[in-house]
Each structure stands twice: as C-alpha cells, then as structure tokens.
Design a protein around this motif. Structure first.
Motif, mmCIF file in Angstrom:
data_model
loop_
_atom_site.group_PDB
_atom_site.id
_atom_site.type_symbol
_atom_site.label_atom_id
_atom_site.label_comp_id
_atom_site.label_asym_id
_atom_site.label_seq_id
_atom_site.Cartn_x
_atom_site.Cartn_y
_atom_site.Cartn_z
ATOM 1 N N LYS A 1 -8.722 48.801 -19.315
ATOM 2 C CA LYS A 1 -9.116 48.562 -18.063
ATOM 3 C C LYS A 1 -9.152 47.315 -17.531
ATOM 4 C CE LYS A 1 -12.746 52.168 -18.455
ATOM 5 N NZ LYS A 1 -14.341 52.419 -18.397
ATOM 6 N N LYS A 2 -8.820 46.090 -18.560
ATOM 7 C CA LYS A 2 -8.745 44.857 -18.117
ATOM 8 C C LYS A 2 -7.466 44.493 -17.611
ATOM 9 C CE LYS A 2 -12.011 43.456 -21.661
ATOM 10 N NZ LYS A 2 -12.199 42.584 -23.098
ATOM 11 N N ILE A 3 -6.402 45.477 -17.807
ATOM 12 C CA ILE A 3 -5.200 45.372 -17.494
ATOM 13 C C ILE A 3 -4.813 44.709 -15.988
ATOM 14 C CG2 ILE A 3 -2.555 46.197 -17.157
ATOM 15 C CD1 ILE A 3 -2.995 47.709 -19.812
ATOM 16 N N VAL A 4 -4.146 43.829 -15.693
ATOM 17 C CA VAL A 4 -3.710 43.401 -14.312
ATOM 18 C C VAL A 4 -2.080 43.170 -14.259
ATOM 19 C CG1 VAL A 4 -3.817 41.517 -12.619
ATOM 20 C CG2 VAL A 4 -5.760 41.973 -14.221
ATOM 21 N N ALA A 5 -1.492 44.206 -13.559
ATOM 22 C CA ALA A 5 -0.084 44.371 -13.603
ATOM 23 C C ALA A 5 0.534 43.250 -13.428
ATOM 24 C CB ALA A 5 0.255 45.575 -12.785
ATOM 25 N N GLY A 6 1.662 42.702 -14.409
ATOM 26 C CA GLY A 6 2.410 41.292 -14.122
ATOM 27 C C GLY A 6 1.739 40.218 -14.572
ATOM 28 N N ALA A 7 0.303 40.326 -14.977
ATOM 29 C CA ALA A 7 -0.459 39.108 -15.330
ATOM 30 C C ALA A 7 -1.207 39.481 -16.726
ATOM 31 C CB ALA A 7 -1.454 38.690 -14.346
ATOM 32 N N SER A 8 -0.859 40.053 -17.440
ATOM 33 C CA SER A 8 -1.701 40.748 -18.623
ATOM 34 C C SER A 8 -0.747 40.909 -19.688
ATOM 35 C CB SER A 8 -2.462 42.069 -18.667
ATOM 36 O OG SER A 8 -3.441 42.002 -17.569
ATOM 37 N N LYS A 9 -1.024 40.650 -21.112
ATOM 38 C CA LYS A 9 -0.279 40.893 -22.247
ATOM 39 C C LYS A 9 -1.217 41.319 -23.218
ATOM 40 C CE LYS A 9 2.976 36.883 -21.916
ATOM 41 N NZ LYS A 9 3.676 35.687 -22.744
ATOM 42 N N LEU A 10 -0.567 42.030 -24.290
ATOM 43 C CA LEU A 10 -1.547 42.622 -25.475
ATOM 44 C C LEU A 10 -1.130 41.413 -26.572
ATOM 45 C CD1 LEU A 10 -3.001 44.878 -26.520
ATOM 46 C CD2 LEU A 10 -1.021 46.033 -27.451
ATOM 47 N N VAL A 11 -2.367 41.019 -26.957
ATOM 48 C CA VAL A 11 -2.340 39.873 -27.935
ATOM 49 C C VAL A 11 -3.446 40.385 -29.109
ATOM 50 C CG1 VAL A 11 -2.416 37.550 -28.623
ATOM 51 C CG2 VAL A 11 -1.612 38.278 -26.624
ATOM 52 N N ASP A 12 -2.868 40.769 -30.397
ATOM 53 C CA ASP A 12 -3.945 41.150 -31.363
ATOM 54 C C ASP A 12 -4.744 42.243 -30.843
ATOM 55 O OD1 ASP A 12 -2.780 39.283 -33.230
ATOM 56 O OD2 ASP A 12 -4.189 37.760 -32.255
ATOM 57 N N ASP A 13 -4.274 43.188 -30.344
ATOM 58 C CA ASP A 13 -5.009 44.411 -29.592
ATOM 59 C C ASP A 13 -5.858 44.230 -28.588
ATOM 60 O OD1 ASP A 13 -3.679 45.932 -31.466
ATOM 61 O OD2 ASP A 13 -4.991 45.658 -33.192
ATOM 62 N N LYS A 14 -5.714 43.160 -28.199
ATOM 63 C CA LYS A 14 -6.636 42.590 -26.859
ATOM 64 C C LYS A 14 -5.805 42.396 -25.807
ATOM 65 C CE LYS A 14 -10.514 42.417 -29.368
ATOM 66 N NZ LYS A 14 -11.333 43.531 -29.387
ATOM 67 N N ILE A 15 -6.172 42.742 -24.548
ATOM 68 C CA ILE A 15 -5.734 42.129 -23.499
ATOM 69 C C ILE A 15 -6.047 41.258 -23.062
ATOM 70 C CG2 ILE A 15 -5.451 42.941 -20.852
ATOM 71 C CD1 ILE A 15 -3.892 44.793 -22.687
ATOM 72 N N VAL A 16 -5.015 40.203 -22.624
ATOM 73 C CA VAL A 16 -5.346 38.715 -22.205
ATOM 74 C C VAL A 16 -4.609 38.487 -20.760
ATOM 75 C CG1 VAL A 16 -4.682 36.239 -22.876
ATOM 76 C CG2 VAL A 16 -5.002 37.887 -24.448
ATOM 77 N N VAL A 17 -5.455 38.092 -19.921
ATOM 78 C CA VAL A 17 -5.052 37.878 -18.424
ATOM 79 C C VAL A 17 -4.771 36.489 -18.412
ATOM 80 C CG1 VAL A 17 -5.686 38.309 -16.111
ATOM 81 C CG2 VAL A 17 -6.521 39.871 -18.014
ATOM 82 N N ASP A 18 -3.752 36.228 -17.660
ATOM 83 C CA ASP A 18 -3.192 34.906 -17.415
ATOM 84 C C ASP A 18 -3.793 34.814 -15.742
ATOM 85 O OD1 ASP A 18 -1.871 32.755 -16.040
ATOM 86 O OD2 ASP A 18 -0.313 32.911 -17.432
#
Length: 91
Positions: free
Chosen positions: A34-51
């Motif tokens: 649910k945290k994914i923001v298209a074009g601004a998120s990466k998967l890092v260590d099984d967690k979504i990281v938003v820039d």
C-alpha cells in the motif's frame, strides 16, 4: 502476498500486479504494498522505501496553478458583466 513488481533501470517501481509469469515476483506484506508510489518507490530489504523528492517532482501538490489576485478580480468582473448582460438586475 506474492506480487510482480515492474521496475525501471534505476530500481524505482512503476507498476505492480498479480501476473506471476515474470522474474520480478516477490513476497511482500500487504501493508508494504500500500505504500508504493509509482515512479518514486523502491523495494529495499522487503520494505517499500519512498523517495519524497521524487514524489514532489512527479506529483506536485498544487498541480493546478493558483490564479493571481488580478486574475481573480478579472474573473469576478467578467462574471458580473455577463450577469448584467443577461438581464440580471441584482448582482
């Protein structure tokens, strides 16, 4: 839950789905998904990281320009003139 993450060459997620025919299938917690923001998120260590800077660049908070006070005044005057021309007695 298992999902397919489609990423750009820089690793940012641009789409996700439930088509498991690709190599990009990962097991991820639904709350992370649910945290994914298209074009601004990466998967890092099984967690979504938003820039956040990319979010700001891609999705400006004020997508509609704010009219200047002069533009607002002209619009109000135009509305009054239009009403008068249409026979309105009270503005």
């Amino acid at each position: 839950m298992k999902v397919r993450l489609d990423t750009q060459t820089d690793g940012f997620i641009y789409a996700w789905g439930t088509d498991y025919t690709s190599d990009n299938v990962v097991d991820i917690d639904e709350n992370e998904l649910k945290k994914i923001v298209a074009g601004a998120s990466k998967l890092v260590d099984d967690k979504i990281v938003v820039d956040q800077q990319r979010v700001t660049d891609l999705y400006p908070a004020d997508a509609m320009p704010t009219p200047t006070p002069e533009q607002q005044m002209i619009a109000a005057l135009y509305a009054r003139v239009t009403k008068i021309e249409d026979g309105g007695k009270n503005e």
